[in-house]
Design a protein around this motif. Structure first.
Motif, PDB file in Angstrom:
ATOM      1  N   LEU A 189      43.146 -23.746  13.648  1.00 34.79           N
ATOM      2  CA  LEU A 189      42.963 -23.217  12.573  1.00 34.79           C
ATOM      3  C   LEU A 189      42.639 -21.379  12.956  1.00 34.79           C
ATOM      4  O   LEU A 189      43.219 -20.804  12.078  1.00 34.79           O
ATOM      5  CB  LEU A 189      41.403 -23.243  11.855  1.00 34.79           C
ATOM      6  CG  LEU A 189      41.572 -24.802  11.269  1.00 34.79           C
ATOM      7  CD1 LEU A 189      40.184 -25.333  10.510  1.00 34.79           C
ATOM      8  CD2 LEU A 189      42.524 -24.857  10.460  1.00 34.79           C
ATOM      9  N   PRO A 190      41.939 -20.972  13.808  1.00 33.58           N
ATOM     10  CA  PRO A 190      41.991 -19.633  14.187  1.00 33.58           C
ATOM     11  C   PRO A 190      43.359 -19.137  14.468  1.00 33.58           C
ATOM     12  O   PRO A 190      43.657 -17.928  14.188  1.00 33.58           O
ATOM     13  CB  PRO A 190      40.929 -19.361  15.347  1.00 33.58           C
ATOM     14  CG  PRO A 190      40.912 -20.808  15.978  1.00 33.58           C
ATOM     15  CD  PRO A 190      41.147 -21.753  14.605  1.00 33.58           C
ATOM     16  N   ALA A 191      44.122 -20.006  15.065  1.00 30.53           N
ATOM     17  CA  ALA A 191      45.458 -19.460  15.389  1.00 30.53           C
ATOM     18  C   ALA A 191      46.448 -19.060  14.262  1.00 30.53           C
ATOM     19  O   ALA A 191      47.261 -18.254  14.222  1.00 30.53           O
ATOM     20  CB  ALA A 191      46.124 -20.323  16.448  1.00 30.53           C
ATOM     21  N   LYS A 192      46.250 -20.072  13.287  1.00 40.58           N
ATOM     22  CA  LYS A 192      46.929 -19.922  12.038  1.00 40.58           C
ATOM     23  C   LYS A 192      46.128 -18.631  11.366  1.00 40.58           C
ATOM     24  O   LYS A 192      47.197 -17.967  10.505  1.00 40.58           O
ATOM     25  CB  LYS A 192      46.708 -21.117  11.110  1.00 40.58           C
ATOM     26  CG  LYS A 192      47.253 -22.461  11.677  1.00 40.58           C
ATOM     27  CD  LYS A 192      48.812 -22.364  11.852  1.00 40.58           C
ATOM     28  CE  LYS A 192      49.538 -22.342  10.597  1.00 40.58           C
ATOM     29  NZ  LYS A 192      50.980 -22.389  10.767  1.00 40.58           N
ATOM     30  N   THR A 193      45.084 -18.348  11.414  1.00 42.71           N
ATOM     31  CA  THR A 193      44.399 -17.189  10.682  1.00 42.71           C
ATOM     32  C   THR A 193      45.173 -15.946  11.372  1.00 42.71           C
ATOM     33  O   THR A 193      45.287 -14.997  10.572  1.00 42.71           O
ATOM     34  CB  THR A 193      43.118 -17.110  11.122  1.00 42.71           C
ATOM     35  OG1 THR A 193      42.422 -18.398  10.519  1.00 42.71           O
ATOM     36  CG2 THR A 193      42.415 -15.843  10.469  1.00 42.71           C
ATOM     37  N   VAL A 194      45.417 -15.882  12.583  1.00 46.30           N
ATOM     38  CA  VAL A 194      45.827 -14.442  13.189  1.00 46.30           C
ATOM     39  C   VAL A 194      47.478 -14.563  12.746  1.00 46.30           C
ATOM     40  O   VAL A 194      48.059 -13.568  12.698  1.00 46.30           O
ATOM     41  CB  VAL A 194      45.848 -14.712  14.771  1.00 46.30           C
ATOM     42  CG1 VAL A 194      46.677 -13.768  15.214  1.00 46.30           C
ATOM     43  CG2 VAL A 194      44.461 -14.638  15.089  1.00 46.30           C
ATOM     44  N   GLY A 195      48.185 -15.921  12.417  1.00 45.67           N
ATOM     45  CA  GLY A 195      49.269 -15.707  12.145  1.00 45.67           C
ATOM     46  C   GLY A 195      50.267 -16.651  13.077  1.00 45.67           C
ATOM     47  O   GLY A 195      51.706 -16.550  12.849  1.00 45.67           O
ATOM     48  N   CYS A 196      49.821 -17.227  14.110  1.00 42.28           N
ATOM     49  CA  CYS A 196      50.733 -17.886  15.176  1.00 42.28           C
ATOM     50  C   CYS A 196      51.083 -19.137  14.629  1.00 42.28           C
ATOM     51  O   CYS A 196      50.843 -19.798  13.777  1.00 42.28           O
ATOM     52  CB  CYS A 196      49.788 -18.121  16.316  1.00 42.28           C
ATOM     53  SG  CYS A 196      49.266 -16.422  17.206  1.00 42.28           S
ATOM     54  N   GLN A 197      52.185 -19.594  15.320  1.00 43.49           N
ATOM     55  CA  GLN A 197      52.595 -21.145  15.052  1.00 43.49           C
ATOM     56  C   GLN A 197      51.822 -21.679  16.043  1.00 43.49           C
ATOM     57  O   GLN A 197      51.267 -21.288  17.056  1.00 43.49           O
ATOM     58  CB  GLN A 197      54.033 -21.097  15.388  1.00 43.49           C
ATOM     59  CG  GLN A 197      54.966 -20.363  14.593  1.00 43.49           C
ATOM     60  CD  GLN A 197      56.314 -20.888  14.503  1.00 43.49           C
ATOM     61  OE1 GLN A 197      56.815 -21.950  14.231  1.00 43.49           O
ATOM     62  NE2 GLN A 197      57.458 -19.707  14.794  1.00 43.49           N
ATOM     63  N   THR A 198      51.851 -23.112  15.716  1.00 44.33           N
ATOM     64  CA  THR A 198      50.717 -24.141  16.345  1.00 44.33           C
ATOM     65  C   THR A 198      51.306 -25.282  16.915  1.00 44.33           C
ATOM     66  O   THR A 198      51.988 -26.002  16.133  1.00 44.33           O
ATOM     67  CB  THR A 198      49.633 -24.187  15.760  1.00 44.33           C
ATOM     68  OG1 THR A 198      49.739 -24.879  14.397  1.00 44.33           O
ATOM     69  CG2 THR A 198      48.731 -22.767  15.453  1.00 44.33           C
ATOM     70  N   ILE A 199      50.922 -25.797  18.138  1.00 44.76           N
ATOM     71  CA  ILE A 199      51.055 -27.230  18.356  1.00 44.76           C
ATOM     72  C   ILE A 199      49.879 -27.831  18.649  1.00 44.76           C
ATOM     73  O   ILE A 199      49.122 -27.304  19.643  1.00 44.76           O
ATOM     74  CB  ILE A 199      51.962 -27.103  19.798  1.00 44.76           C
ATOM     75  CG1 ILE A 199      53.211 -26.733  19.356  1.00 44.76           C
ATOM     76  CG2 ILE A 199      52.071 -28.624  20.457  1.00 44.76           C
ATOM     77  CD1 ILE A 199      54.181 -26.500  20.643  1.00 44.76           C
ATOM     78  N   TRP A 200      49.381 -28.770  18.019  1.00 45.28           N
ATOM     79  CA  TRP A 200      48.056 -29.439  18.543  1.00 45.28           C
ATOM     80  C   TRP A 200      48.482 -30.671  19.118  1.00 45.28           C
ATOM     81  O   TRP A 200      48.804 -31.515  18.769  1.00 45.28           O
ATOM     82  CB  TRP A 200      47.604 -29.960  17.117  1.00 45.28           C
ATOM     83  CG  TRP A 200      46.209 -30.517  16.880  1.00 45.28           C
ATOM     84  CD1 TRP A 200      45.338 -30.463  17.813  1.00 45.28           C
ATOM     85  CD2 TRP A 200      45.673 -31.301  16.009  1.00 45.28           C
ATOM     86  NE1 TRP A 200      44.134 -31.099  17.451  1.00 45.28           N
ATOM     87  CE2 TRP A 200      44.268 -31.655  16.294  1.00 45.28           C
ATOM     88  CE3 TRP A 200      45.880 -31.450  14.549  1.00 45.28           C
ATOM     89  CZ2 TRP A 200      43.603 -32.404  15.535  1.00 45.28           C
ATOM     90  CZ3 TRP A 200      45.142 -32.381  13.743  1.00 45.28           C
ATOM     91  CH2 TRP A 200      43.979 -32.849  14.078  1.00 45.28           C
ATOM     92  N   LEU A 201      47.678 -30.541  20.272  1.00 41.43           N
ATOM     93  CA  LEU A 201      47.491 -31.797  21.298  1.00 41.43           C
ATOM     94  C   LEU A 201      46.247 -32.817  20.586  1.00 41.43           C
ATOM     95  O   LEU A 201      45.106 -32.459  21.095  1.00 41.43           O
ATOM     96  CB  LEU A 201      47.305 -31.273  22.373  1.00 41.43           C
ATOM     97  CG  LEU A 201      47.073 -32.345  23.856  1.00 41.43           C
ATOM     98  CD1 LEU A 201      48.331 -33.194  23.450  1.00 41.43           C
ATOM     99  CD2 LEU A 201      46.866 -31.676  24.896  1.00 41.43           C
ATOM    100  N   ASN A 202      46.670 -33.670  19.893  1.00 41.01           N
ATOM    101  CA  ASN A 202      45.639 -34.518  18.939  1.00 41.01           C
ATOM    102  C   ASN A 202      45.653 -35.840  19.838  1.00 41.01           C
ATOM    103  O   ASN A 202      46.371 -36.524  19.423  1.00 41.01           O
ATOM    104  CB  ASN A 202      46.151 -34.518  17.602  1.00 41.01           C
ATOM    105  CG  ASN A 202      45.180 -35.229  16.893  1.00 41.01           C
ATOM    106  OD1 ASN A 202      44.023 -35.422  17.151  1.00 41.01           O
ATOM    107  ND2 ASN A 202      45.610 -35.791  15.562  1.00 41.01           N
ATOM    108  N   VAL A 203      44.795 -35.914  20.643  1.00 43.79           N
ATOM    109  CA  VAL A 203      44.583 -37.317  21.522  1.00 43.79           C
ATOM    110  C   VAL A 203      43.291 -37.909  20.951  1.00 43.79           C
ATOM    111  O   VAL A 203      43.189 -38.732  20.025  1.00 43.79           O
ATOM    112  CB  VAL A 203      44.731 -37.093  22.878  1.00 43.79           C
ATOM    113  CG1 VAL A 203      44.558 -38.339  23.513  1.00 43.79           C
ATOM    114  CG2 VAL A 203      45.940 -36.333  23.296  1.00 43.79           C
ATOM    115  N   LYS A 204      41.971 -37.535  21.687  1.00 43.73           N
ATOM    116  CA  LYS A 204      40.883 -37.932  21.256  1.00 43.73           C
ATOM    117  C   LYS A 204      39.728 -36.973  21.301  1.00 43.73           C
ATOM    118  O   LYS A 204      39.102 -36.823  22.595  1.00 43.73           O
ATOM    119  CB  LYS A 204      40.804 -39.300  22.647  1.00 43.73           C
ATOM    120  CG  LYS A 204      39.508 -40.190  21.988  1.00 43.73           C
ATOM    121  CD  LYS A 204      39.380 -41.243  23.091  1.00 43.73           C
ATOM    122  CE  LYS A 204      38.427 -42.469  22.530  1.00 43.73           C
ATOM    123  NZ  LYS A 204      38.427 -43.578  23.394  1.00 43.73           N
ATOM    124  N   GLY A 205      39.543 -36.598  20.225  1.00 44.81           N
ATOM    125  CA  GLY A 205      38.360 -35.399  20.388  1.00 44.81           C
ATOM    126  C   GLY A 205      37.149 -36.080  19.973  1.00 44.81           C
ATOM    127  O   GLY A 205      36.992 -37.218  19.383  1.00 44.81           O
TER     128      GLY A 205
END
Length: 232
Positions: A189-205
């Motif tokens: 979310l903060p990266a998107k706020t800045v305007g970056c593209q994102t890759i979410w390592l979505n495993v087990k949080g």
């Protein structure tokens, strides 16, 4: 066109997407510490706050040192809750988690090496002022041209300003940068706020809230990063 990469550290490079609370809890269970999960969660949160607020960790401390200090703070909380665990157990838990992290970093290192041949890499992390020592200890410091560390710059995730500092270190426009992290709320979310593209390592949080993902790409293994970057 992607020109630079911004990496989270804890929970991304050193656990391949597993939340550190989960890694520690698994070790508590492995060593039959006898701590209820709900109480452990409180101890974990207490320890993280203590390390963030007080100058407990020094720049010279390795990651094993860091884990030992984390567990000491957790045990202090547990002692105040009437659960008195031996120091030998704390050392065993720290060593166990260190070996897990070391193995994870060893698996991540070839991926970082491959990416560093194509892009400049910058680390953006909530950490305690010793991240350079940790990266050197694990042999991956040379892959990063800069480290933006919360304890050093005075800004912590999820404040998007810390990612803005990372973008500044790369020297590219935000949309030419990709952020890779395991935390949706603190990385994506903060990266998107800045305007970056994102890759979410979505495993087990431990973020239990269902989210409608705004990540550009979701992966479940750090090794997938080189492949998916080609599609951005």
């Amino acid at each position: 066109m992607i020109k630079g990469l911004l990496f989270d550290y804890g929970g991304t490079i050193d656990t391949n997407g597993l939340h550190w609370g989960r890694v520690l809890w698994d070790s508590y269970e492995k060593h039959q510490a006898g701590v209820p999960e709900g109480v452990f969660l409180k101890a974990y949160s207490y320890g993280e706050r203590a390390l963030a607020i007080h100058p407990i960790i020094e720049p010279r401390h390795t990651f094993l040192d860091t884990l030992q200090l984390k567990v000491e703070q957790q045990f202090l909380f547990l002692r105040n809750e009437g659960i008195d665990l031996p120091a030998s157990l704390g050392k065993a838990i720290a060593q166990d988690c260190y070996q897990f992290a070391k193995s994870s970093v060893q698996q991540a290192a070839p991926v970082l090496a491959q990416l560093a041949e194509r892009y400049p890499l910058v680390m953006v992390s909530n950490f305690y002022g010793n991240l350079s020592t940790v990266l050197q200890d694990f042999g991956i410091a040379g892959y990063f041209q800069a480290i933006v560390e919360s304890a050093v710059v005075g800004v912590r995730k999820p404040d998007a300003a810390i990612y803005a500092l990372g973008v500044k270190e790369l020297g590219f426009a935000p949309d030419e940068c990709v952020v890779i992290g395991d935390s949706y709320s603190k990385d994506i979310l903060p990266a998107k706020t800045v305007g970056c593209q994102t890759i979410w390592l979505n495993v087990k949080g431990w973020e239990t809230t269902e989210v409608s993902s705004e990540a550009d790409v979701e992966i479940d293994d750090f090794a997938q990063i080189p492949e998916v970057i080609g599609g951005l």
